[in-house]
Design a protein around this motif. Sequence first.
Motif, PDB file in Angstrom:
ATOM      1  N   LEU A 177       0.864  -1.179   0.000  1.00  0.00           N
ATOM      2  CA  LEU A 177       0.000   0.000   0.000  1.00  0.00           C
ATOM      3  C   LEU A 177       0.900   1.228   0.000  1.00  0.00           C
ATOM      4  O   LEU A 177       1.257   1.770   1.038  1.00  0.00           O
ATOM      5  CB  LEU A 177      -0.915  -0.013   1.228  1.00  0.00           C
ATOM      6  CG  LEU A 177      -1.803  -1.243   1.367  1.00  0.00           C
ATOM      7  CD1 LEU A 177      -2.527  -1.236   2.709  1.00  0.00           C
ATOM      8  CD2 LEU A 177      -2.802  -1.318   0.215  1.00  0.00           C
ATOM      9  N   SER A 178       1.296   1.659  -1.182  1.00  0.00           N
ATOM     10  CA  SER A 178       2.313   2.701  -1.305  1.00  0.00           C
ATOM     11  C   SER A 178       2.018   3.598  -2.479  1.00  0.00           C
ATOM     12  O   SER A 178       1.662   3.137  -3.564  1.00  0.00           O
ATOM     13  CB  SER A 178       3.696   2.056  -1.487  1.00  0.00           C
ATOM     14  OG  SER A 178       4.683   3.039  -1.721  1.00  0.00           O
ATOM     15  N   HIS A 179       2.183   4.908  -2.267  1.00  0.00           N
ATOM     16  CA  HIS A 179       2.030   5.869  -3.366  1.00  0.00           C
ATOM     17  C   HIS A 179       3.347   6.114  -4.084  1.00  0.00           C
ATOM     18  O   HIS A 179       3.419   7.003  -4.933  1.00  0.00           O
ATOM     19  CB  HIS A 179       1.442   7.181  -2.856  1.00  0.00           C
ATOM     20  CG  HIS A 179       2.277   7.899  -1.831  1.00  0.00           C
ATOM     21  ND1 HIS A 179       1.941   9.135  -1.335  1.00  0.00           N
ATOM     22  CD2 HIS A 179       3.443   7.578  -1.194  1.00  0.00           C
ATOM     23  CE1 HIS A 179       2.827   9.539  -0.458  1.00  0.00           C
ATOM     24  NE2 HIS A 179       3.755   8.622  -0.356  1.00  0.00           N
ATOM     25  N   ALA A 225      -4.853   6.393  -3.419  1.00  0.00           N
ATOM     26  CA  ALA A 225      -5.070   7.691  -2.784  1.00  0.00           C
ATOM     27  C   ALA A 225      -3.776   8.474  -2.818  1.00  0.00           C
ATOM     28  O   ALA A 225      -2.717   7.942  -3.163  1.00  0.00           O
ATOM     29  CB  ALA A 225      -5.560   7.507  -1.344  1.00  0.00           C
ATOM     30  N   ASP A 226      -3.831   9.744  -2.433  1.00  0.00           N
ATOM     31  CA  ASP A 226      -2.649  10.606  -2.470  1.00  0.00           C
ATOM     32  C   ASP A 226      -1.577  10.139  -1.496  1.00  0.00           C
ATOM     33  O   ASP A 226      -0.387  10.079  -1.838  1.00  0.00           O
ATOM     34  CB  ASP A 226      -3.029  12.038  -2.140  1.00  0.00           C
ATOM     35  CG  ASP A 226      -3.832  12.710  -3.236  1.00  0.00           C
ATOM     36  OD1 ASP A 226      -3.982  12.117  -4.315  1.00  0.00           O
ATOM     37  OD2 ASP A 226      -4.318  13.838  -3.003  1.00  0.00           O
ATOM     38  N   LEU A 227      -1.980   9.850  -0.271  1.00  0.00           N
ATOM     39  CA  LEU A 227      -1.062   9.444   0.787  1.00  0.00           C
ATOM     40  C   LEU A 227      -1.132   7.938   1.006  1.00  0.00           C
ATOM     41  O   LEU A 227      -2.196   7.333   0.878  1.00  0.00           O
ATOM     42  CB  LEU A 227      -1.407  10.148   2.098  1.00  0.00           C
ATOM     43  CG  LEU A 227      -1.201  11.654   2.158  1.00  0.00           C
ATOM     44  CD1 LEU A 227      -2.034  12.249   3.282  1.00  0.00           C
ATOM     45  CD2 LEU A 227       0.281  11.981   2.346  1.00  0.00           C
ATOM     46  N   SER A 228      -0.020   7.361   1.396  1.00  0.00           N
ATOM     47  CA  SER A 228      -0.046   5.945   1.760  1.00  0.00           C
ATOM     48  C   SER A 228      -0.948   5.722   2.966  1.00  0.00           C
ATOM     49  O   SER A 228      -1.608   4.689   3.080  1.00  0.00           O
ATOM     50  CB  SER A 228       1.374   5.454   2.047  1.00  0.00           C
ATOM     51  OG  SER A 228       2.178   5.536   0.889  1.00  0.00           O
ATOM     52  N   ALA A 229      -0.978   6.685   3.883  1.00  0.00           N
ATOM     53  CA  ALA A 229      -1.865   6.562   5.039  1.00  0.00           C
ATOM     54  C   ALA A 229      -3.321   6.485   4.607  1.00  0.00           C
ATOM     55  O   ALA A 229      -4.107   5.692   5.153  1.00  0.00           O
ATOM     56  CB  ALA A 229      -1.654   7.733   5.989  1.00  0.00           C
ATOM     57  N   GLN A 230      -3.719   7.280   3.640  1.00  0.00           N
ATOM     58  CA  GLN A 230      -5.087   7.198   3.131  1.00  0.00           C
ATOM     59  C   GLN A 230      -5.348   5.833   2.511  1.00  0.00           C
ATOM     60  O   GLN A 230      -6.448   5.278   2.638  1.00  0.00           O
ATOM     61  CB  GLN A 230      -5.315   8.298   2.090  1.00  0.00           C
ATOM     62  CG  GLN A 230      -5.327   9.700   2.674  1.00  0.00           C
ATOM     63  CD  GLN A 230      -5.366  10.768   1.599  1.00  0.00           C
ATOM     64  OE1 GLN A 230      -4.598  10.712   0.625  1.00  0.00           O
ATOM     65  NE2 GLN A 230      -6.247  11.739   1.757  1.00  0.00           N
ATOM     66  N   MET A 231      -4.348   5.271   1.856  1.00  0.00           N
ATOM     67  CA  MET A 231      -4.487   3.941   1.275  1.00  0.00           C
ATOM     68  C   MET A 231      -4.668   2.893   2.368  1.00  0.00           C
ATOM     69  O   MET A 231      -5.501   1.985   2.249  1.00  0.00           O
ATOM     70  CB  MET A 231      -3.267   3.626   0.399  1.00  0.00           C
ATOM     71  CG  MET A 231      -3.099   4.578  -0.769  1.00  0.00           C
ATOM     72  SD  MET A 231      -1.518   4.393  -1.636  1.00  0.00           S
ATOM     73  CE  MET A 231      -1.775   2.831  -2.454  1.00  0.00           C
ATOM     74  N   ALA A 232      -3.896   3.021   3.444  1.00  0.00           N
ATOM     75  CA  ALA A 232      -4.033   2.080   4.555  1.00  0.00           C
ATOM     76  C   ALA A 232      -5.426   2.168   5.160  1.00  0.00           C
ATOM     77  O   ALA A 232      -6.055   1.132   5.461  1.00  0.00           O
ATOM     78  CB  ALA A 232      -2.971   2.367   5.608  1.00  0.00           C
TER      79      ALA A 232
END
Length: 341
Positions: free
Chosen positions: A34-36, A48-55
């Motif tokens: 899960l990485s941008h 998503a823009d941020l990896s955190a948003q992806m998580a």
Amino acid sequence: MTRTPLQFVPYGDLAGRPNVIVDGSPAEGTVLCLSHWPGIPTPPEVRADLSAQMAYRYLRSFDRHGEARLVSNNHFDQDGLVSVFALADPAAGLAHEDLLTDVAAAGDFGTYRFRDAARASMIIAAYADPSRSPLADAIAVSADPTGLLYTELLPMLLELATAPERHEDLWAEEDACLTASEHCVADEVALEEVPELDLAVLVVPAGAPDAGGHRFGGEWAAGLHPMALHNATERVALLIARDRRFEVRYRYESWVQLRSRPVRPRVDLAPLAVHLDEVESHGATWEADAPSGLTAGLRLVGGAESSLDLATFRALVEEHLRTAPPAWDPYPADEHAAAPV
């Protein structure tokens, strides 16, 4: 939904065991990444823009990691820390999703909505800076400083975000610079956007604050605080002028796979540096980073002043941005047709 928390393990200790990687690049045994980061493919539903948003998006399904029970990352920064935390403590992560996502944005993009998130990002950056970290002694002797930082800060993250006042000694000075920079941007900086070039031109007064602010995990950028600049404009290329000291800086948003809006691709600034050397009349020289740099840019060597006036420099920059071919493509090969242009 049952979400069994994943266990953080330092990247170098995964040893090929099934794992989930967040924010960085896959390792042996990675079943989901899960990485941008550039070139890394991810399921469309979590992009998503941020990896955190992806998580966080992944927590809504939590159905693609099979038997993997480990989570890790190959570098330490705010976005990575929040991403790991979300998968390692889903209940607490979801309860504070907006605030923690803003911590990740403050670290990666130099933007914030909540001042506590900005301050938490400052604290995290201080911990990662060996010159001022409370963990400096441990970092100095650690064989794995990245793993050490995750191990120490994951249990602290909620406190850093929800009660940053407990760590005021690590953010007070930088926070004051952010306040001064924001006042300067609002009252004294002339900002003009060139939307077709994804460019913002900022003319900064000579006496503006110049102490700067952190970027990512422990890095520092001089000048006006990056958050003051980045909260003022979404443009990913910044032309900053202070007297006859000019620079061009690409924001990190143009390095990653940004999903929320189209981003004009980076161009190689090195040919422009060569041309600027040719037209300088007082011996000033220019240097440019490779387009692959996280915040690639163009600047005068040694803090020299240019012989060019701003109008001439701006015209040369705009012409180069307009005519040079794209030199950086963060999107996976199978997405080219769908990627922003």
